[in-house]
Scaffold this motif. Structure first.
Motif, PDB file in Angstrom:
ATOM      1  N   PRO A  28      -6.112  -5.906   4.151  1.00 23.87           N
ATOM      2  CA  PRO A  28      -4.787  -5.562   4.695  1.00 23.87           C
ATOM      3  C   PRO A  28      -3.667  -5.910   3.720  1.00 23.87           C
ATOM      4  O   PRO A  28      -3.660  -7.011   3.151  1.00 23.87           O
ATOM      5  CB  PRO A  28      -4.697  -6.397   5.967  1.00 23.87           C
ATOM      6  CG  PRO A  28      -6.108  -6.679   6.339  1.00 23.87           C
ATOM      7  CD  PRO A  28      -6.843  -6.827   5.047  1.00 23.87           C
ATOM      8  N   PRO A  29      -2.703  -4.988   3.527  1.00 24.47           N
ATOM      9  CA  PRO A  29      -1.560  -5.263   2.639  1.00 24.47           C
ATOM     10  C   PRO A  29      -0.462  -6.023   3.396  1.00 24.47           C
ATOM     11  O   PRO A  29      -0.581  -6.272   4.599  1.00 24.47           O
ATOM     12  CB  PRO A  29      -1.105  -3.856   2.258  1.00 24.47           C
ATOM     13  CG  PRO A  29      -1.406  -3.039   3.479  1.00 24.47           C
ATOM     14  CD  PRO A  29      -2.679  -3.612   4.056  1.00 24.47           C
TER      15      PRO A  29
ATOM     16  N   VAL B  97      -1.319  -1.001  -4.390  1.00 26.43           N
ATOM     17  CA  VAL B  97      -2.554  -0.230  -4.236  1.00 26.43           C
ATOM     18  C   VAL B  97      -2.152   1.117  -3.643  1.00 26.43           C
ATOM     19  O   VAL B  97      -1.115   1.239  -2.985  1.00 26.43           O
ATOM     20  CB  VAL B  97      -3.578  -0.956  -3.326  1.00 26.43           C
ATOM     21  CG1 VAL B  97      -4.099  -2.200  -4.001  1.00 26.43           C
ATOM     22  CG2 VAL B  97      -2.961  -1.299  -1.976  1.00 26.43           C
ATOM     23  N   SER B  98      -2.961   2.144  -3.872  1.00 27.67           N
ATOM     24  CA  SER B  98      -2.539   3.481  -3.459  1.00 27.67           C
ATOM     25  C   SER B  98      -3.667   4.244  -2.773  1.00 27.67           C
ATOM     26  O   SER B  98      -4.853   3.959  -2.973  1.00 27.67           O
ATOM     27  CB  SER B  98      -2.045   4.281  -4.663  1.00 27.67           C
ATOM     28  OG  SER B  98      -3.100   4.456  -5.602  1.00 27.67           O
TER      29      SER B  98
ATOM     30  N   SER C 116       0.724  -5.657  12.988  1.00 24.66           N
ATOM     31  CA  SER C 116       1.781  -6.608  12.640  1.00 24.66           C
ATOM     32  C   SER C 116       2.350  -6.388  11.238  1.00 24.66           C
ATOM     33  O   SER C 116       3.303  -7.039  10.836  1.00 24.66           O
ATOM     34  CB  SER C 116       1.251  -8.037  12.743  1.00 24.66           C
ATOM     35  OG  SER C 116       0.167  -8.226  11.833  1.00 24.66           O
ATOM     36  N   ILE C 117       1.749  -5.450  10.501  1.00 23.39           N
ATOM     37  CA  ILE C 117       2.193  -5.155   9.122  1.00 23.39           C
ATOM     38  C   ILE C 117       3.252  -4.051   9.170  1.00 23.39           C
ATOM     39  O   ILE C 117       3.024  -3.000   9.757  1.00 23.39           O
ATOM     40  CB  ILE C 117       0.997  -4.719   8.252  1.00 23.39           C
ATOM     41  CG1 ILE C 117      -0.053  -5.841   8.200  1.00 23.39           C
ATOM     42  CG2 ILE C 117       1.465  -4.347   6.848  1.00 23.39           C
ATOM     43  CD1 ILE C 117      -1.343  -5.439   7.516  1.00 23.39           C
ATOM     44  N   PRO C 118       4.422  -4.277   8.546  1.00 21.73           N
ATOM     45  CA  PRO C 118       5.513  -3.289   8.619  1.00 21.73           C
ATOM     46  C   PRO C 118       5.133  -1.955   7.953  1.00 21.73           C
ATOM     47  O   PRO C 118       4.454  -1.930   6.926  1.00 21.73           O
ATOM     48  CB  PRO C 118       6.664  -3.973   7.899  1.00 21.73           C
ATOM     49  CG  PRO C 118       6.030  -5.010   7.035  1.00 21.73           C
ATOM     50  CD  PRO C 118       4.798  -5.461   7.754  1.00 21.73           C
TER      51      PRO C 118
ATOM     52  N   LEU D 132       0.856  -1.190   0.000  1.00 22.18           N
ATOM     53  CA  LEU D 132       0.000   0.000   0.000  1.00 22.18           C
ATOM     54  C   LEU D 132       0.892   1.239   0.000  1.00 22.18           C
ATOM     55  O   LEU D 132       1.711   1.434   0.903  1.00 22.18           O
ATOM     56  CB  LEU D 132      -0.908   0.000   1.231  1.00 22.18           C
ATOM     57  CG  LEU D 132      -1.745   1.255   1.466  1.00 22.18           C
ATOM     58  CD1 LEU D 132      -2.674   1.540   0.281  1.00 22.18           C
ATOM     59  CD2 LEU D 132      -2.552   1.129   2.763  1.00 22.18           C
ATOM     60  N   VAL D 133       0.754   2.088  -1.027  1.00 24.54           N
ATOM     61  CA  VAL D 133       1.525   3.334  -1.157  1.00 24.54           C
ATOM     62  C   VAL D 133       0.604   4.501  -0.838  1.00 24.54           C
ATOM     63  O   VAL D 133      -0.476   4.629  -1.436  1.00 24.54           O
ATOM     64  CB  VAL D 133       2.113   3.487  -2.579  1.00 24.54           C
ATOM     65  CG1 VAL D 133       2.779   4.856  -2.728  1.00 24.54           C
ATOM     66  CG2 VAL D 133       3.100   2.362  -2.872  1.00 24.54           C
TER      67      VAL D 133
END
Length: 558
Positions: A45-46, A29-30, A75-77, A5-6
């Motif tokens: 969630p990415p 995805v942005s 937990s997602i960086p 995700l950007v």
């Protein structure tokens, strides 16, 4: 591959990251802001989020705090990628909030992808726990966050103020340039009319002088009138140079003649408290130059020195010499000077001097150290432009409070004309004037100039028929073409200008010599005139000696 995700409010930045990450097999995805990013991540969630910091609605710091407050997303960086928040304190806050990396834009693509790979591998191997700092309480976070935000706003405000100031300066310079262009156009027209007036003043003075005996004291008075008229001609030349309507003719020039003229002019115009000295090497050689522009250079430099001295006592020196730049001998103050022989002109004063910052800007257009409303900031910029146009260089060295030295270097040339006369180099001798008995058709819409020129030509032996109407002159020539050996016409006249008149007469007789005269020269008009065979193109005012030589040259060449 991973889904990334950007988050960035700049579409171009999103596009670049999509191309880079997508090119390495990642799905991208942005989102344009933090709130939009949270909605996307809640529904799908990415594997990784890369976020800018400065964004509308919800910025990156707030997004990061919300991200790690969410039990599913924590937990997602989270990686920060920013161009605005670049201080170490910004990085510290980001890492305290839970970010695993803090990258400053722009990062090299190869290194950027290495970081992305490292983060994804660490998460896959569970070697880097992704958690926020639990010790950062709400109160502490808000304090640090506000400090960073205020600092960035201050920087943004300062940058905006600088941009506005720069735009205002640019607009001011543009208005000034437009004003100078308008003044230049106006001055060209004034110069044209002024040259017509000078033609009558100088011409009738020479006619009156010719009627007096050599011992008559009135001859000296008339000499002074003619001399003043010639000084006015020089002034008009400077006006035409300013208005870019001068003939920018380059010729071999002996600098000593210009220095002598400058010395005579400044010796009487400088205050008694300023001592003016000149020192020239006996044989400085010749330069290929426009005399009017070189005169302007020295006048501007001396004027600059006079203003630097102010009301105090001081000295201005002009020194000339020659030098040779070789592979083994270069100039420390001007290392870019090409190999060869040069004329060195040094203008020195013991005035107020300049600091290093002023010296760096001294040749910039519109830069001035004078008070508002005094000076245009163009004097030394014009000097620099003229020297560059002459394929030379100019440098300045100065010590604040002690004075300044301007060094001008102009390439020397060998005299290309072995038959060059002393008059061509500015030395006028009283040789007998060339005369003749040919028939001349004279056309000028100014009655005074027509009468004066007719009398001058008559005194030289020519038979002159004059007209103040170009249409009447054309009719006279059409009816009796054999009655005329030469056409001398003003360039700008009502009914029909000189170029059109000359073209009509050339259609009847292409061998007739033509001389066109004008108060100022338009290069396009001159080219147009010469394209169909105009013999000579000259600018007013025309001195008697010059007129005699030009008429004879045109007739003899034909």
């Amino acid at each position: 591959m991973s889904t990334i995700l950007v988050v960035d409010d700049n579409e171009q930045n999103i596009y670049l990251l999509q191309a880079l990450l997508g090119g390495h097999g990642h799905e991208v995805v942005s989102a344009m802001n933090g709130m939009e990013a949270m909605k996307i991540a809640d529904s799908d969630p990415p594997d990784l989020i890369i976020s800018d910091i400065l964004m509308p609605i919800m910025d990156g710091f707030t997004l990061c705090r919300e991200w790690f407050a969410n039990n599913v997303l924590r937990s997602i960086p989270f990686i920060f990628y920013t161009a605005t928040y670049t201080d170490q304190k910004d990085a510290d806050l980001a890492l305290h909030l839970g970010a695993v990396r803090f990258i400053i834009k722009p990062e090299e693509p190869v290194r950027f992808m290495e970081i992305i790979k490292e983060v994804l591998e660490d998460v896959a191997n569970s070697t880097t726990p992704v958690t926020s700092d639990p010790t950062m309480q709400e109160k502490v976070y808000l304090k640090v966050y506000n400090e960073r935000l205020i600092q960035k706003l201050e920087k943004k405000t300062l940058a905006l103020e600088e941009e506005i100031a720069e735009r205002k300066l640019t607009e001011k310079q543009l208005r000034h340039a437009q004003k100078m262009e308008a003044i230049g156009t106006l001055s060209g027209g004034i110069a044209h009319d002024f040259n017509n007036i000078l033609t009558a003043i100088i011409g009738f003075s020479e006619i009156a002088k010719a009627q007096l005996s050599p011992a008559d004291k009135i001859r000296r008075d008339l000499d002074m009138v003619i001399k003043a008229g010639k000084r006015a001609v020089s002034l008009v030349e400077q006006i035409l140079t300013f208005s870019r309507q001068g003939d920018e003719v380059f010729q071999t020039l002996d600098i000593q003649l210009i220095v002598i003229e400058i010395h005579a002019l400044l010796q009487v115009s400088l205050p008694k408290t300023i001592e003016f000295k000149t020192s020239t090497t006996q044989d400085c050689g010749l330069i290929l130059a426009n005399p009017t522009q070189i005169h302007q250079v020295l006048m501007n430099l001396c004027t600059n020195s006079r203003q630097a001295i102010g009301e105090a006592a001081g000295t201005i020196n002009i020194l000339t010499s020659t030098l040779h730049v070789s592979e083994t001998k270069s100039l420390p103050d001007c290392p870019q000077l090409a190999l060869g022989k040069y004329l060195h002109i040094e203008v020195t004063d013991n005035g107020s001097g300049m600091d290093e910052e002023t010296q760096r800007k001294i040749f910039d257009p519109f830069f001035t150290t004078k008070e508002k409303g005094i000076g245009t900031g163009l004097g030394l910029a014009v000097v620099h432009g003229i020297i560059k146009q002459h394929k030379g260089e100019i440098t300045v060295s100065s010590i604040s409070g002690q004075g300044s030295t301007f060094n001008v270097y102009l390439p020397l040339v060998e005299s290309s004309n072995e038959n060059e006369t002393t008059e061509d180099r500015g030395i006028i001798n009283d040789f007998p004037l060339p005369v003749g008995s040919e028939k001349i058709l004279l056309v000028d819409d100014e009655n005074d100039i027509t009468e004066m020129t007719q009398r001058l030509l008559g005194n030289l032996g020519y038979i002159v028929t004059s007209f103040t109407s170009s249409l009447a002159a054309l009719e006279a020539y059409t009816n009796n073409p054999d009655d005329y050996d030469l056409l001398m016409a003003n360039m700008y006249m009502p009914e029909m200008n000189g170029v059109v008149l000359a073209r009509e007469i050339f259609a009847l007789d292409s061998n007739l010599p033509v001389i066109l005269c004008t108060g100022f020269s338009e290069s396009m008009e001159e080219l147009q005139a010469k394209s169909f065979g105009c013999t000579i193109f000259i600018r007013k005012p025309i001195i008697k000696k010059t007129l005699a030589k030009i008429i004879r040259k045109a007739l003899d060449c034909n």
